[in-house]
Design a protein around this motif. Sequence first.
Motif, PDB file in Angstrom:
ATOM      1  N   LEU A 426       0.830  -1.206   0.000  1.00  0.00           N
ATOM      2  CA  LEU A 426       0.000   0.000   0.000  1.00  0.00           C
ATOM      3  C   LEU A 426       0.865   1.256   0.000  1.00  0.00           C
ATOM      4  O   LEU A 426       1.843   1.337   0.735  1.00  0.00           O
ATOM      5  N   ASP A 427       0.485   2.253  -0.818  1.00  0.00           N
ATOM      6  CA  ASP A 427       1.288   3.470  -0.900  1.00  0.00           C
ATOM      7  C   ASP A 427       0.793   4.580   0.025  1.00  0.00           C
ATOM      8  O   ASP A 427       1.183   5.741  -0.136  1.00  0.00           O
ATOM      9  N   ALA A 428      -0.045   4.252   1.019  1.00  0.00           N
ATOM     10  CA  ALA A 428      -0.374   5.244   2.043  1.00  0.00           C
ATOM     11  C   ALA A 428       0.905   5.616   2.780  1.00  0.00           C
ATOM     12  O   ALA A 428       1.680   4.740   3.171  1.00  0.00           O
ATOM     13  N   TRP A 429       1.154   6.919   2.948  1.00  0.00           N
ATOM     14  CA  TRP A 429       2.457   7.312   3.490  1.00  0.00           C
ATOM     15  C   TRP A 429       2.341   8.223   4.704  1.00  0.00           C
ATOM     16  O   TRP A 429       1.351   8.895   4.923  1.00  0.00           O
ATOM     17  N   ASP A 430       3.395   8.175   5.489  1.00  0.00           N
ATOM     18  CA  ASP A 430       3.513   8.978   6.702  1.00  0.00           C
ATOM     19  C   ASP A 430       3.584  10.461   6.316  1.00  0.00           C
ATOM     20  O   ASP A 430       4.479  10.856   5.562  1.00  0.00           O
ATOM     21  N   PRO A 431       2.684  11.306   6.832  1.00  0.00           N
ATOM     22  CA  PRO A 431       2.714  12.730   6.451  1.00  0.00           C
ATOM     23  C   PRO A 431       3.958  13.466   6.922  1.00  0.00           C
ATOM     24  O   PRO A 431       4.283  14.519   6.382  1.00  0.00           O
ATOM     25  N   LYS A 432       4.687  12.909   7.897  1.00  0.00           N
ATOM     26  CA  LYS A 432       5.896  13.581   8.374  1.00  0.00           C
ATOM     27  C   LYS A 432       7.143  13.142   7.599  1.00  0.00           C
ATOM     28  O   LYS A 432       8.005  13.955   7.304  1.00  0.00           O
ATOM     29  N   SER A 433       7.241  11.852   7.271  1.00  0.00           N
ATOM     30  CA  SER A 433       8.459  11.340   6.629  1.00  0.00           C
ATOM     31  C   SER A 433       8.276  11.018   5.148  1.00  0.00           C
ATOM     32  O   SER A 433       9.250  10.942   4.402  1.00  0.00           O
ATOM     33  N   GLY A 434       7.023  10.773   4.725  1.00  0.00           N
ATOM     34  CA  GLY A 434       6.770  10.386   3.346  1.00  0.00           C
ATOM     35  C   GLY A 434       6.963   8.908   3.079  1.00  0.00           C
ATOM     36  O   GLY A 434       6.843   8.453   1.941  1.00  0.00           O
ATOM     37  N   THR A 435       7.244   8.106   4.115  1.00  0.00           N
ATOM     38  CA  THR A 435       7.496   6.678   3.945  1.00  0.00           C
ATOM     39  C   THR A 435       6.193   5.907   3.801  1.00  0.00           C
ATOM     40  O   THR A 435       5.257   6.103   4.574  1.00  0.00           O
ATOM     41  N   SER A 436       6.150   5.006   2.828  1.00  0.00           N
ATOM     42  CA  SER A 436       4.945   4.212   2.592  1.00  0.00           C
ATOM     43  C   SER A 436       4.803   3.092   3.620  1.00  0.00           C
ATOM     44  O   SER A 436       5.777   2.667   4.246  1.00  0.00           O
ATOM     45  N   GLU A 437       3.566   2.578   3.743  1.00  0.00           N
ATOM     46  CA  GLU A 437       3.263   1.571   4.745  1.00  0.00           C
ATOM     47  C   GLU A 437       3.481   0.161   4.172  1.00  0.00           C
ATOM     48  O   GLU A 437       2.539  -0.583   3.902  1.00  0.00           O
ATOM     49  N   TYR A 438       4.770  -0.202   4.032  1.00  0.00           N
ATOM     50  CA  TYR A 438       5.120  -1.526   3.522  1.00  0.00           C
ATOM     51  C   TYR A 438       4.812  -2.646   4.518  1.00  0.00           C
ATOM     52  O   TYR A 438       4.714  -3.810   4.137  1.00  0.00           O
ATOM     53  N   LYS A 439       4.711  -2.312   5.781  1.00  0.00           N
ATOM     54  CA  LYS A 439       4.716  -3.334   6.822  1.00  0.00           C
ATOM     55  C   LYS A 439       3.331  -3.796   7.262  1.00  0.00           C
ATOM     56  O   LYS A 439       3.230  -4.596   8.199  1.00  0.00           O
ATOM     57  N   ALA A 440       2.264  -3.343   6.638  1.00  0.00           N
ATOM     58  CA  ALA A 440       0.932  -3.665   7.168  1.00  0.00           C
ATOM     59  C   ALA A 440      -0.090  -3.763   6.042  1.00  0.00           C
ATOM     60  O   ALA A 440      -1.003  -2.945   5.941  1.00  0.00           O
ATOM     61  N   THR A 441       0.054  -4.777   5.190  1.00  0.00           N
ATOM     62  CA  THR A 441      -0.870  -5.002   4.082  1.00  0.00           C
ATOM     63  C   THR A 441      -1.860  -6.096   4.462  1.00  0.00           C
ATOM     64  O   THR A 441      -1.476  -7.128   5.015  1.00  0.00           O
ATOM     65  N   ALA A 442      -3.127  -5.881   4.169  1.00  0.00           N
ATOM     66  CA  ALA A 442      -4.158  -6.888   4.399  1.00  0.00           C
ATOM     67  C   ALA A 442      -4.259  -7.790   3.168  1.00  0.00           C
ATOM     68  O   ALA A 442      -4.402  -7.289   2.048  1.00  0.00           O
ATOM     69  N   VAL A 443      -4.184  -9.107   3.371  1.00  0.00           N
ATOM     70  CA  VAL A 443      -4.196 -10.042   2.249  1.00  0.00           C
ATOM     71  C   VAL A 443      -5.076 -11.249   2.568  1.00  0.00           C
ATOM     72  O   VAL A 443      -5.413 -11.517   3.717  1.00  0.00           O
ATOM     73  N   ARG A 444      -5.430 -11.964   1.500  1.00  0.00           N
ATOM     74  CA  ARG A 444      -5.978 -13.317   1.650  1.00  0.00           C
ATOM     75  C   ARG A 444      -5.055 -14.276   0.889  1.00  0.00           C
ATOM     76  O   ARG A 444      -4.371 -13.871  -0.058  1.00  0.00           O
ATOM     77  N   ILE A 445      -5.047 -15.517   1.319  1.00  0.00           N
ATOM     78  CA  ILE A 445      -4.136 -16.503   0.752  1.00  0.00           C
ATOM     79  C   ILE A 445      -4.931 -17.742   0.364  1.00  0.00           C
ATOM     80  O   ILE A 445      -5.717 -18.268   1.187  1.00  0.00           O
ATOM     81  N   GLU A 446      -4.745 -18.195  -0.870  1.00  0.00           N
ATOM     82  CA  GLU A 446      -5.482 -19.344  -1.399  1.00  0.00           C
ATOM     83  C   GLU A 446      -4.501 -20.348  -1.999  1.00  0.00           C
ATOM     84  O   GLU A 446      -3.579 -19.983  -2.727  1.00  0.00           O
ATOM     85  N   GLY A 447      -4.707 -21.609  -1.701  1.00  0.00           N
ATOM     86  CA  GLY A 447      -3.850 -22.649  -2.238  1.00  0.00           C
ATOM     87  C   GLY A 447      -4.120 -22.904  -3.721  1.00  0.00           C
ATOM     88  O   GLY A 447      -5.272 -22.861  -4.161  1.00  0.00           O
ATOM     89  N   LEU A 448      -3.042 -23.183  -4.457  1.00  0.00           N
ATOM     90  CA  LEU A 448      -3.135 -23.484  -5.890  1.00  0.00           C
ATOM     91  C   LEU A 448      -2.582 -24.854  -6.216  1.00  0.00           C
ATOM     92  O   LEU A 448      -2.376 -25.183  -7.381  1.00  0.00           O
ATOM     93  N   GLY A 449      -2.287 -25.658  -5.203  1.00  0.00           N
ATOM     94  CA  GLY A 449      -1.718 -26.977  -5.447  1.00  0.00           C
ATOM     95  C   GLY A 449      -0.230 -26.994  -5.179  1.00  0.00           C
ATOM     96  O   GLY A 449       0.365 -26.018  -4.710  1.00  0.00           O
ATOM     97  N   GLU A 450       0.401 -28.112  -5.487  1.00  0.00           N
ATOM     98  CA  GLU A 450       1.833 -28.254  -5.259  1.00  0.00           C
ATOM     99  C   GLU A 450       2.623 -27.427  -6.244  1.00  0.00           C
ATOM    100  O   GLU A 450       2.279 -27.359  -7.426  1.00  0.00           O
ATOM    101  N   SER A 451       3.707 -26.790  -5.770  1.00  0.00           N
ATOM    102  CA  SER A 451       4.559 -25.980  -6.632  1.00  0.00           C
ATOM    103  C   SER A 451       5.350 -26.884  -7.559  1.00  0.00           C
ATOM    104  O   SER A 451       5.822 -27.953  -7.170  1.00  0.00           O
ATOM    105  N   SER A 452       5.494 -26.453  -8.822  1.00  0.00           N
ATOM    106  CA  SER A 452       6.240 -27.260  -9.789  1.00  0.00           C
ATOM    107  C   SER A 452       7.734 -27.112  -9.580  1.00  0.00           C
ATOM    108  O   SER A 452       8.192 -26.127  -9.039  1.00  0.00           O
TER     109      SER A 452
END
Length: 452
Positions: A426-452
């Motif tokens: 997410l590119d939401a950023w700190d208004p004081k430093s301008g740093t983006s919020e890399y550390k707190a992304t909301a995700v879902r995870i779905e299995g696709l089978g065994e990796s080749s």
Amino acid sequence: MHNREFVERATSGFDDYRAAVDAWTLDRAAEVTGVPADAIQEFAHAYALASTVQLCWTLGITEHHCGTDNVFSLINLALLTGHIGRWGSGLVPLRGQNNVQGGADMGALPNKLPGFKDVSDDVERARFEAVYGTQLPAEPGWHISQMFDAMERNDLRSVYIIGENPAQSEADATRVRGLLAGLDHLVVQDMFLTKTAGFADVVLPAVAGWAETDGTFTSSERRVQLVRRALDPPGEAKDDLVIIADLAARLGHDWGHPTAEELWDELRGLSAIHAGMSYERLASHGGLQWPCRDEDDPGRPFLHGRLWDDPVTGSRAPFTPVEWIPPVDELSEEYPIRLTTGRRLDSYNTGVQSGRYSSPKRWGESIDLSPEDAATLGLADGDLARVTSRRGSVEAPVRTDPDLRPGLAFMTFHFPDQVDTNVLTLDAWDPKSGTSEYKATAVRIEGLGESS
């Protein structure tokens, strides 16, 4: 458990700080953080009562939309306990790259001149203008997040990028690439043909700063060290100083070709904290720590010792009350897992420098899950999974990590050609430093089978 004598003599704003934290009971802190109340209590007692202690942090603290407030919270703890300004105690930000401190020192901040003087300070700005022979803007420029916003508004149409790969390193990479592709003119100066260079109208081949150029680096402890050229650059690659001087000449400004030492001496004449750091002294001392104000000054091994003077020399250190703000990317039934991104030991950023060799410690990109989450999702090590955020999806093999707590997942950004992790962030950023919020992304995870 606070150091009452130190707080009363050396700080300001304590009453406001105390009021701001009064509602934060152990139970509330445990509920918000997920850290058990007894662990918080144990740490608080150990930190407050230790004879010496240092608070060290990295980008896990700063890469949030409230990253500056996170740092203020640590500063408040150090002031509260008196763990600052003396041997063995202090605040230690561990920088993400080897010369982040040096870049800031040299004015690579949109609101600062070299030596941390404000661009809005008319007197300081006039000193620089007299040496540079030109008028400098009195208003701060844009930080990198604001630059991309300006591209989106069509206020920024031409960009010159030196030694950076934002097409793969910036948050919400799909948006970033679209903005880079839409520029009227893009110049990239780099030693590798990066993904960003692929968008460029002009690519200027540069040299390896650690082996093919002279100059200085500044470490996290403010130690300025010399770097000496060991090899001549290959092919048409040129030193950054040569490229910039050549470009200036083509734009009608003949700067000649000053050496790295000559430019450093110009800097020493403008930045008081570097004034005593001649190349000769840097070489003979193996580096010096700023502030180093004249050639008899040995430098300062730690800062803020003045806070222990009685009475305090200069202004008191202020407490900065902050309010807790949750991550912008909220968890939900659709996106129930918190993804944080970071680094692994053997790799560097987007892999431009470290991805061209193999390592026995490297396994490529993965989506790291707690054993509990993997079991809930029906996933095992090596399975292929789709990771989806509100901005996009990637596919990655699963790796279970017992050090992760349930609900928290981890990925790096070292292998973007394999798994384009920053498509998710997410590119939401700190208004004081301008740093983006890399550390707190909301995700879902779905299995696709065994990796080749």
